[in-house]
Design a protein around this motif. Structure first.
Motif, PDB file in Angstrom:
ATOM      1  N   PRO A  92       1.374 -36.667 -10.891  1.00 45.32           N
ATOM      2  CA  PRO A  92       1.763 -37.403  -9.682  1.00 45.32           C
ATOM      3  C   PRO A  92       1.902 -38.913  -9.875  1.00 45.32           C
ATOM      4  O   PRO A  92       2.618 -39.563  -9.101  1.00 45.32           O
ATOM      5  CB  PRO A  92       0.637 -37.078  -8.693  1.00 45.32           C
ATOM      6  CG  PRO A  92      -0.508 -36.612  -9.520  1.00 45.32           C
ATOM      7  CD  PRO A  92       0.084 -36.010 -10.752  1.00 45.32           C
ATOM      8  N   ASP A  93       1.258 -39.467 -10.892  1.00 47.26           N
ATOM      9  CA  ASP A  93       1.326 -40.910 -11.127  1.00 47.26           C
ATOM     10  C   ASP A  93       2.493 -41.318 -12.029  1.00 47.26           C
ATOM     11  O   ASP A  93       2.666 -42.501 -12.312  1.00 47.26           O
ATOM     12  CB  ASP A  93       0.018 -41.410 -11.754  1.00 47.26           C
ATOM     13  CG  ASP A  93      -1.173 -41.179 -10.830  1.00 47.26           C
ATOM     14  OD1 ASP A  93      -0.953 -41.142  -9.602  1.00 47.26           O
ATOM     15  OD2 ASP A  93      -2.301 -41.021 -11.331  1.00 47.26           O
ATOM     16  N   VAL A  94       3.268 -40.345 -12.488  1.00 52.64           N
ATOM     17  CA  VAL A  94       4.354 -40.622 -13.427  1.00 52.64           C
ATOM     18  C   VAL A  94       5.689 -40.565 -12.686  1.00 52.64           C
ATOM     19  O   VAL A  94       5.994 -39.581 -12.012  1.00 52.64           O
ATOM     20  CB  VAL A  94       4.360 -39.608 -14.596  1.00 52.64           C
ATOM     21  CG1 VAL A  94       5.494 -39.896 -15.565  1.00 52.64           C
ATOM     22  CG2 VAL A  94       3.021 -39.616 -15.327  1.00 52.64           C
ATOM     23  N   THR A  95       6.464 -41.614 -12.829  1.00 51.68           N
ATOM     24  CA  THR A  95       7.805 -41.639 -12.252  1.00 51.68           C
ATOM     25  C   THR A  95       8.793 -41.076 -13.269  1.00 51.68           C
ATOM     26  O   THR A  95       8.833 -41.518 -14.418  1.00 51.68           O
ATOM     27  CB  THR A  95       8.212 -43.084 -11.891  1.00 51.68           C
ATOM     28  OG1 THR A  95       7.255 -43.601 -10.967  1.00 51.68           O
ATOM     29  CG2 THR A  95       9.592 -43.128 -11.273  1.00 51.68           C
ATOM     30  N   ILE A  96       9.560 -40.100 -12.844  1.00 51.00           N
ATOM     31  CA  ILE A  96      10.550 -39.501 -13.745  1.00 51.00           C
ATOM     32  C   ILE A  96      11.708 -40.487 -13.913  1.00 51.00           C
ATOM     33  O   ILE A  96      12.300 -40.917 -12.923  1.00 51.00           O
ATOM     34  CB  ILE A  96      11.070 -38.160 -13.191  1.00 51.00           C
ATOM     35  CG1 ILE A  96       9.924 -37.156 -13.080  1.00 51.00           C
ATOM     36  CG2 ILE A  96      12.182 -37.603 -14.069  1.00 51.00           C
ATOM     37  CD1 ILE A  96      10.310 -35.839 -12.434  1.00 51.00           C
ATOM     38  N   PRO A  97      12.028 -40.851 -15.158  1.00 46.61           N
ATOM     39  CA  PRO A  97      13.135 -41.792 -15.384  1.00 46.61           C
ATOM     40  C   PRO A  97      14.464 -41.243 -14.865  1.00 46.61           C
ATOM     41  O   PRO A  97      14.717 -40.043 -14.936  1.00 46.61           O
ATOM     42  CB  PRO A  97      13.182 -41.942 -16.906  1.00 46.61           C
ATOM     43  CG  PRO A  97      11.876 -41.457 -17.400  1.00 46.61           C
ATOM     44  CD  PRO A  97      11.385 -40.450 -16.407  1.00 46.61           C
ATOM     45  N   THR A  98      15.285 -42.145 -14.364  1.00 44.28           N
ATOM     46  CA  THR A  98      16.609 -41.751 -13.872  1.00 44.28           C
ATOM     47  C   THR A  98      17.724 -42.469 -14.641  1.00 44.28           C
ATOM     48  O   THR A  98      18.893 -42.345 -14.292  1.00 44.28           O
ATOM     49  CB  THR A  98      16.745 -42.069 -12.367  1.00 44.28           C
ATOM     50  OG1 THR A  98      16.492 -43.459 -12.169  1.00 44.28           O
ATOM     51  CG2 THR A  98      15.774 -41.248 -11.538  1.00 44.28           C
ATOM     52  N   ALA A  99      17.337 -43.217 -15.671  1.00 44.02           N
ATOM     53  CA  ALA A  99      18.323 -43.940 -16.496  1.00 44.02           C
ATOM     54  C   ALA A  99      17.900 -43.841 -17.956  1.00 44.02           C
ATOM     55  O   ALA A  99      16.721 -43.644 -18.277  1.00 44.02           O
ATOM     56  CB  ALA A  99      18.399 -45.404 -16.065  1.00 44.02           C
ATOM     57  N   LEU A 100      18.872 -43.976 -18.826  1.00 40.46           N
ATOM     58  CA  LEU A 100      18.607 -43.932 -20.263  1.00 40.46           C
ATOM     59  C   LEU A 100      17.829 -45.161 -20.708  1.00 40.46           C
ATOM     60  O   LEU A 100      17.995 -46.247 -20.150  1.00 40.46           O
ATOM     61  CB  LEU A 100      19.926 -43.881 -21.039  1.00 40.46           C
ATOM     62  CG  LEU A 100      20.775 -42.628 -20.865  1.00 40.46           C
ATOM     63  CD1 LEU A 100      22.099 -42.797 -21.592  1.00 40.46           C
ATOM     64  CD2 LEU A 100      20.049 -41.399 -21.367  1.00 40.46           C
ATOM     65  N   ASP A 101      16.989 -44.988 -21.714  1.00 38.34           N
ATOM     66  CA  ASP A 101      16.350 -46.137 -22.342  1.00 38.34           C
ATOM     67  C   ASP A 101      17.353 -46.777 -23.307  1.00 38.34           C
ATOM     68  O   ASP A 101      18.441 -46.239 -23.549  1.00 38.34           O
ATOM     69  CB  ASP A 101      15.054 -45.735 -23.050  1.00 38.34           C
ATOM     70  CG  ASP A 101      15.250 -44.663 -24.114  1.00 38.34           C
ATOM     71  OD1 ASP A 101      16.402 -44.336 -24.470  1.00 38.34           O
ATOM     72  OD2 ASP A 101      14.238 -44.140 -24.615  1.00 38.34           O
ATOM     73  N   ALA A 102      17.015 -47.936 -23.844  1.00 34.60           N
ATOM     74  CA  ALA A 102      17.947 -48.681 -24.705  1.00 34.60           C
ATOM     75  C   ALA A 102      18.327 -47.891 -25.954  1.00 34.60           C
ATOM     76  O   ALA A 102      19.485 -47.914 -26.392  1.00 34.60           O
ATOM     77  CB  ALA A 102      17.343 -50.023 -25.093  1.00 34.60           C
ATOM     78  N   ARG A 103      17.376 -47.162 -26.537  1.00 29.22           N
ATOM     79  CA  ARG A 103      17.660 -46.404 -27.767  1.00 29.22           C
ATOM     80  C   ARG A 103      18.701 -45.326 -27.510  1.00 29.22           C
ATOM     81  O   ARG A 103      19.677 -45.193 -28.242  1.00 29.22           O
ATOM     82  CB  ARG A 103      16.365 -45.796 -28.316  1.00 29.22           C
ATOM     83  CG  ARG A 103      16.566 -44.958 -29.572  1.00 29.22           C
ATOM     84  CD  ARG A 103      15.242 -44.556 -30.181  1.00 29.22           C
ATOM     85  NE  ARG A 103      14.466 -43.651 -29.374  1.00 29.22           N
ATOM     86  CZ  ARG A 103      14.602 -42.312 -29.387  1.00 29.22           C
ATOM     87  NH1 ARG A 103      15.497 -41.749 -30.169  1.00 29.22           N
ATOM     88  NH2 ARG A 103      13.846 -41.553 -28.624  1.00 29.22           N
ATOM     89  N   ARG A 104      18.511 -44.587 -26.452  1.00 30.35           N
ATOM     90  CA  ARG A 104      19.459 -43.505 -26.171  1.00 30.35           C
ATOM     91  C   ARG A 104      20.795 -44.033 -25.641  1.00 30.35           C
ATOM     92  O   ARG A 104      21.837 -43.439 -25.890  1.00 30.35           O
ATOM     93  CB  ARG A 104      18.827 -42.496 -25.225  1.00 30.35           C
ATOM     94  CG  ARG A 104      17.707 -41.707 -25.932  1.00 30.35           C
ATOM     95  CD  ARG A 104      17.061 -40.733 -24.995  1.00 30.35           C
ATOM     96  NE  ARG A 104      15.967 -40.015 -25.609  1.00 30.35           N
ATOM     97  CZ  ARG A 104      14.692 -40.396 -25.572  1.00 30.35           C
ATOM     98  NH1 ARG A 104      14.358 -41.530 -24.995  1.00 30.35           N
ATOM     99  NH2 ARG A 104      13.753 -39.656 -26.128  1.00 30.35           N
TER     100      ARG A 104
END
Length: 198
Positions: free
Chosen positions: A114-126
């Motif tokens: 519950p404390d983790v936000t699911i990413p909705t954008a790529l990180d710089a590496r990807r």
């Protein structure tokens, strides 16, 4: 030791890219840099998946979600740029399966982490991988895409295999076990297609 492996992979990728003839020196140099970045990204990704991702709930959720976003974006590029029916079929399979995996993660993660936000954008590496894929010439596109897919799926398998026995988040652990066969099938299909290009 990790730095030696990264340097070795980067050197081999640079050498392979430079040995491709027929293009301008500027284009060959750009392809060499992109190939080196892709190869290094694979090593960095697997190391990260084996350490942070496999050992923390937040690292697992973030790693799986970001990898999933990359797979979907790369498949979109492949569907638009590849001229191979087999590569397009792989991209379609990846789109279907990774869309389903993203939905499953979105169902499980809010309760399990519950404390983790699911990413909705790529990180710089990807994002760099996507940029390199978009920059690939038509003659090299399938090879670049398949090389990226093999590395990305190996990274995801490292993450899933490392987390499948996690007792702190049983629902996420079960999801990891569920996804292993699908990710393995994608990796193996990408490898078969890549081997046929040689």
């Amino acid at each position: 030791m990790k730095y030696i492996a990264i340097a070795s992979v980067a050197s081999l990728a640079l050498l392979a890219a430079c040995s491709q003839g027929g293009d301008s020196a500027k284009q060959n140099a750009a392809e060499a840099v992109n190939a080196t970045q892709d190869a290094t990204s694979g090593v960095v990704g697997q190391t990260s998946a084996a350490t942070v991702g496999a050992n923390t709930v937040g690292g697992f959720v973030t790693g799986l979600a970001t990898g999933n976003l990359y797979e979907l974006e790369a498949a979109k590029v492949a569907a638009a740029k590849s001229t191979s029916a087999d590569v397009k079929a792989l991209a379609a399979m990846i789109t279907k399966d990774h869309t389903a995996a993203g939905h499953k993660l979105a169902e499980v993660a809010p309760t399990a982490a519950p404390d983790v936000t699911i990413p909705t954008a790529l990180d710089a590496r990807r994002q760099g991988l996507i940029d390199n894929l978009n920059a690939a010439t038509p003659g090299d596109f399938n090879k670049v895409y398949l090389d990226q897919q093999i590395a990305a799926h190996n990274e995801t398998l490292t993450l899933l295999n490392g987390f499948e026995g996690n007792t702190d988040a049983p629902a996420l652990s079960a999801l990891a076990r569920e996804l292993i066969p699908t990710v393995t099938a994608h990796r193996d299909r990408a490898q078969t297609l890549r081997d046929a290009i040689r």
